[in-house]
Design a protein around this motif. Structure first.
Motif, PDB file in Angstrom:
ATOM      1  N   ALA A 196      -4.132  17.346   8.810  1.00 60.73           N
ATOM      2  CA  ALA A 196      -3.746  15.936   8.867  1.00 60.73           C
ATOM      3  C   ALA A 196      -2.246  15.824   8.672  1.00 60.73           C
ATOM      4  O   ALA A 196      -1.603  16.730   8.143  1.00 60.73           O
ATOM      5  N   PRO A 197      -1.661  14.705   9.087  1.00 65.07           N
ATOM      6  CA  PRO A 197      -0.224  14.507   8.882  1.00 65.07           C
ATOM      7  C   PRO A 197       0.121  14.331   7.414  1.00 65.07           C
ATOM      8  O   PRO A 197      -0.712  13.921   6.601  1.00 65.07           O
ATOM      9  N   ASN A 198       1.329  14.635   7.084  1.00 67.46           N
ATOM     10  CA  ASN A 198       1.818  14.516   5.714  1.00 67.46           C
ATOM     11  C   ASN A 198       1.587  13.109   5.173  1.00 67.46           C
ATOM     12  O   ASN A 198       1.862  12.120   5.854  1.00 67.46           O
ATOM     13  N   GLY A 199       1.046  13.011   3.954  1.00 64.74           N
ATOM     14  CA  GLY A 199       0.790  11.722   3.332  1.00 64.74           C
ATOM     15  C   GLY A 199      -0.523  11.090   3.704  1.00 64.74           C
ATOM     16  O   GLY A 199      -0.810   9.956   3.303  1.00 64.74           O
ATOM     17  N   PHE A 200      -1.349  11.818   4.450  1.00 60.78           N
ATOM     18  CA  PHE A 200      -2.591  11.253   4.967  1.00 60.78           C
ATOM     19  C   PHE A 200      -3.503  10.712   3.867  1.00 60.78           C
ATOM     20  O   PHE A 200      -3.966   9.562   3.948  1.00 60.78           O
ATOM     21  N   MET A 201      -3.802  11.518   2.848  1.00 58.67           N
ATOM     22  CA  MET A 201      -4.798  11.099   1.857  1.00 58.67           C
ATOM     23  C   MET A 201      -4.362   9.846   1.110  1.00 58.67           C
ATOM     24  O   MET A 201      -5.160   8.922   0.898  1.00 58.67           O
ATOM     25  N   ASP A 202      -3.117   9.796   0.727  1.00 62.67           N
ATOM     26  CA  ASP A 202      -2.643   8.620  -0.001  1.00 62.67           C
ATOM     27  C   ASP A 202      -2.776   7.372   0.848  1.00 62.67           C
ATOM     28  O   ASP A 202      -3.245   6.327   0.384  1.00 62.67           O
ATOM     29  N   GLU A 203      -2.397   7.469   2.126  1.00 63.61           N
ATOM     30  CA  GLU A 203      -2.475   6.304   3.002  1.00 63.61           C
ATOM     31  C   GLU A 203      -3.924   5.955   3.344  1.00 63.61           C
ATOM     32  O   GLU A 203      -4.291   4.777   3.428  1.00 63.61           O
ATOM     33  N   ALA A 204      -4.770   6.968   3.523  1.00 63.45           N
ATOM     34  CA  ALA A 204      -6.159   6.720   3.913  1.00 63.45           C
ATOM     35  C   ALA A 204      -6.919   5.961   2.846  1.00 63.45           C
ATOM     36  O   ALA A 204      -7.759   5.114   3.149  1.00 63.45           O
ATOM     37  N   VAL A 205      -6.642   6.261   1.568  1.00 69.27           N
ATOM     38  CA  VAL A 205      -7.430   5.636   0.506  1.00 69.27           C
ATOM     39  C   VAL A 205      -6.752   4.428  -0.113  1.00 69.27           C
ATOM     40  O   VAL A 205      -7.407   3.619  -0.767  1.00 69.27           O
ATOM     41  N   SER A 206      -5.437   4.289   0.086  1.00 66.47           N
ATOM     42  CA  SER A 206      -4.729   3.230  -0.632  1.00 66.47           C
ATOM     43  C   SER A 206      -4.588   1.932   0.140  1.00 66.47           C
ATOM     44  O   SER A 206      -4.518   0.852  -0.455  1.00 66.47           O
ATOM     45  N   GLU A 207      -4.529   1.999   1.489  1.00 69.72           N
ATOM     46  CA  GLU A 207      -4.218   0.791   2.268  1.00 69.72           C
ATOM     47  C   GLU A 207      -5.195  -0.342   1.988  1.00 69.72           C
ATOM     48  O   GLU A 207      -4.821  -1.501   1.909  1.00 69.72           O
ATOM     49  N   ASN A 208      -6.482  -0.003   1.846  1.00 68.08           N
ATOM     50  CA  ASN A 208      -7.499  -1.037   1.715  1.00 68.08           C
ATOM     51  C   ASN A 208      -7.984  -1.223   0.292  1.00 68.08           C
ATOM     52  O   ASN A 208      -9.069  -1.758   0.070  1.00 68.08           O
ATOM     53  N   VAL A 209      -7.195  -0.816  -0.701  1.00 70.18           N
ATOM     54  CA  VAL A 209      -7.635  -0.947  -2.093  1.00 70.18           C
ATOM     55  C   VAL A 209      -7.100  -2.235  -2.709  1.00 70.18           C
ATOM     56  O   VAL A 209      -7.852  -3.140  -3.059  1.00 70.18           O
ATOM     57  N   LEU A 210      -5.803  -2.346  -2.838  1.00 69.32           N
ATOM     58  CA  LEU A 210      -5.241  -3.463  -3.598  1.00 69.32           C
ATOM     59  C   LEU A 210      -5.531  -4.813  -2.946  1.00 69.32           C
ATOM     60  O   LEU A 210      -5.763  -5.800  -3.642  1.00 69.32           O
ATOM     61  N   ALA A 211      -5.517  -4.867  -1.621  1.00 67.39           N
ATOM     62  CA  ALA A 211      -5.843  -6.109  -0.913  1.00 67.39           C
ATOM     63  C   ALA A 211      -7.117  -5.934  -0.095  1.00 67.39           C
ATOM     64  O   ALA A 211      -7.329  -6.644   0.894  1.00 67.39           O
ATOM     65  N   GLY A 212      -7.963  -5.005  -0.512  1.00 65.11           N
ATOM     66  CA  GLY A 212      -9.123  -4.647   0.279  1.00 65.11           C
ATOM     67  C   GLY A 212     -10.109  -5.776   0.501  1.00 65.11           C
ATOM     68  O   GLY A 212     -10.710  -5.883   1.578  1.00 65.11           O
ATOM     69  N   GLY A 213     -10.310  -6.616  -0.517  1.00 62.16           N
ATOM     70  CA  GLY A 213     -11.245  -7.722  -0.366  1.00 62.16           C
ATOM     71  C   GLY A 213     -10.824  -8.672   0.738  1.00 62.16           C
ATOM     72  O   GLY A 213     -11.622  -9.048   1.605  1.00 62.16           O
ATOM     73  N   ALA A 214      -9.559  -9.059   0.712  1.00 58.64           N
ATOM     74  CA  ALA A 214      -9.054  -9.979   1.730  1.00 58.64           C
ATOM     75  C   ALA A 214      -9.025  -9.324   3.101  1.00 58.64           C
ATOM     76  O   ALA A 214      -9.369  -9.951   4.118  1.00 58.64           O
TER      77      ALA A 214
END
Length: 657
Positions: A196-214
């Protein structure tokens, strides 16, 4: 605008707006609007239809893909209504054309030893045949559809083992199916490599966490997940037919691509990776296969204008960087590529056509970025810029792969404005306006009351002024959501806007709004944290950040505590502080005199997050040990909000139909 039959249309509008029934047919004005599209674009050009069928090996043998519990993950017959050659009056002909192209599902041969499975999920699965096994480029969204895609391949090609999986980028429709094609044991043992590209895991799991409900709630509108699949409902998403239902999974990469250009040899096949950070995804890469003169452009070039700001919500993407990396791809691979594949839509064959397409896509994102900056520096506001630009320049605007099916000039130029200048347009009247409900009530009162406004809105509807009716109808509904006539008229206007829209996501949003105005918001169950694999992939800081977002400031007012957290399996320690209704933490630290110390494993935290274990149960079983004040942790969790996955959008917050 005035046309024949206007009097009859006005009468029909009065009738249809009284009851909250629907869907309605296209009005004569919508029919006229849609018919006009046939003169705007080169519909006689059928090259895409030939390319979408090219290389077909086999269709899927079954009409549906089922999950383990017997539910339908994908229904190939759901879009059978799109077989009609001519678009129905309720669908924009340009969108109908793309919807038909996206309906080409099956296994396709792209080049020697390169195959593609399309039409069984939102994205594509690309399969490269190595000397002894398979290399899979992206795995679709769910394990169920990924397994069905690989089974289709095996039914027509030698049954070689999967030796490697490549994630092109960090969006779930490209990694979520991984457990459908490989096992975690094989990955752990080294039998299967995941790149995977560099930074994949952080981006894959973080994008939809803090504002995931909305994001999740807005995604229901964007993809039309609750709409029926028919000519008055959901017909496409622009990138593909729909998002599959099923199990979203994730296995962590075993190796990351970290250099701007990096080469690997996998089972006899050379792969050249080009990192493209900050383009369509924060972590993304293109892949070149020199032995097959094939370029996988990931999702950096698709057969639509893409989003600079996805309508479900996310951080604004960088159009300038996007254009730059496409330039680099052209420079490096343009003269050596005979086949272009991507993670959505069908391939492009032929050097000249590939160079033209990538050049056009490069120019498109440069145009959106630079022209927005030109106009904002002249003092134009986001809506004024959108109204000024309206469309791409010719001949680009007439290229099918530059049309507004997913992104649009209208919302992309506003995204560029937001990236550079933020939400505020500089007008003092917009600095601190009243919230929507107060604005609506005052507006309707000043305009003479709901009955007077409703009468004027009905007249505007009869004249086909649907954008204005949607706008003023929104004020009517927010001033008094119990006004059934207002909700009905607002729904009618949104519906016609949906019927007229070339953009698939705009159509889905308009029609979902109309549906919820008529029927109310469906009550849904779900967690904004997503699948079990995504929860387990969250780091402890990810989890603590999410706790901070859930903290109810009113419940926490006047309260203070310090907590030490110790994760025995990770050998990690954190010092957490609750103070001033804010929850903060520091890694690799401990409070000298904490309110309590919490000792546990990350696995226990995961079980609590997935609601497989309650906090009292964990304490009683010894999975969590609390030293100090035993009520501190329970008190903290009692201050946390639980987010409603079905909050109101087209009616005021708190209103229930």
């Amino acid at each position: 605008m005035r046309i024949a039959r206007l009097t009859a249309l006005a009468s029909a509008a009065l009738t249809m707006s009284v009851a909250l029934a629907g869907p309605n047919p296209a009005t004569p004005l919508t029919e006229q609007s849609n018919a006009a599209w046939l003169r705007k674009l080169p519909f006689a050009d059928r090259a895409d239809f030939e390319d979408a069928k090219r290389g077909l090996v086999a269709r899927f043998p079954e009409p549906t893909i089922k999950s383990a519990d017997g539910k339908t993950a994908w229904d190939f017959g759901a879009y059978a209504f799109e077989s009609a050659a001519d678009a129905p009056p309720t669908v924009n002909p340009s969108l109908w054309r793309l919807a038909q192209l996206n309906n080409e599902a099956g296994l396709f041969k792209v080049a020697d030893r390169v195959y593609q499975v399309r039409g069984a999920d939102l994205a594509n699965m690309n399969i490269v045949e190595g000397d002894t096994g398979l290399i899979i480029i992206d795995t679709l969204l769910t394990a169920e559809t990924a397994r069905a895609a690989l089974d289709l391949y095996y039914a027509h090609r030698p049954r070689k083992p999967v030796l490697a999986v490549i994630y092109t980028h960090s969006h779930a429709d490209h990694f979520g199916g991984v457990r459908g094609i490989v096992s975690e044991d094989d990955v752990k043992s080294g039998k299967v490599e995941i790149l995977a590209p560099n930074g994949f895991m952080d981006e894959a799991v973080s994008e939809n966490v803090l504002a995931g409900g909305a994001m999740g709630r807005r995604a229901q509108y964007m993809y039309g997940t609750n709409l029926p699949k028919n000519a008055t409902g959901q017909v496409d998403t622009g990138l593909g037919k729909a998002t599959a239902r099923g199990t979203i999974t994730l296995l962590a990469p075993t190796s990351s691509i970290t250099k701007p250009i990096e080469t690997r040899r996998i089972d006899g096949i050379d792969f050249e990776f080009q990192l493209t950070p900050g383009t369509e995804a924060p972590a993304e890469m293109n892949i070149y296969l020199p032995q097959f003169r094939t370029l996988c452009i990931a999702e950096n070039a698709v057969r639509t204008q893409h989003n600079l700001l996805t309508l479900r919500g996310a951080q604004v993407r960088d159009a300038k960087a996007w254009s730059y990396f496409l330039s680099q791809s052209l420079l490096r691979y343009g003269d050596r590529t005979d086949v272009l594949i991507g993670q959505h839509h069908w391939p492009t064959w032929g050097h000249a056509r590939i160079v033209e397409m990538l050049s056009d896509q490069r120019d498109m994102y440069a145009y959106l970025n630079d022209q927005t900056l030109r106009l904002l520096n002249q003092g134009l506001t986001p809506l004024e810029i959108a109204d000024t630009l309206k469309t791409l320049p010719e001949p680009l605007a007439s290229k099918w792969y530059a049309r507004d099916y997913y992104g649009s000039v209208s919302h992309n130029v506003r995204a560029v404005y937001q990236r550079y200048l933020g939400f505020y347009d500089g007008n003092p009247a917009h600095l601190n306006p009243l919230p929507p409900e107060q604005t609506a009530r005052k507006t309707i009162e000043w305009m003479g009351g709901a009955d007077a406004v409703l009468a004027k809105a009905r007249e505007a509807y009869a004249h086909g002024d649907y954008r204005w009716v949607a706008q003023i109808g929104n004020d009517l509904v927010f001033a008094d959501p119990s006004n059934a006539a207002a909700r009905a008229l607002q729904a009618d206007a949104l519906e016609q806007l949906g019927y007229q829209s070339e953009n698939a996501t705009w159509r889905n949003i308009y029609l979902t709004g109309a549906q919820e105005l008529r029927d109310g918001v469906p009550k849904l169950q779900g967690s904004s944290l997503g699948s079990a694999d995504l929860v387990r992939a969250l780091t402890v800081p990810n989890f603590f950040d999410y706790l901070a977002v859930r903290l109810n400031a009113d419940k926490a007012a006047g309260k203070a505590m310090t907590l030490n957290w110790q994760f025995t399996d990770l050998n990690q320690r954190y010092a957490m502080t609750l103070r001033n209704s804010a929850l903060t933490y520091v890694a690799d630290a401990q409070h000298a005199q904490p309110t309590a110390t919490v000792t546990l494993t990350k696995a226990t935290l995961d079980k609590i997050s997935l609601k497989q274990l309650t906090l009292p149960q964990a304490m009683q079983s010894g999975a969590i040990r609390i030293d100090g004040n035993p009520q501190a942790v329970a008190g903290l969790f009692a201050m946390l909000d639980t987010f409603d996955p079905a909050f109101n959008i087209v009616t005021p917050h708190g209103y229930q139909k």
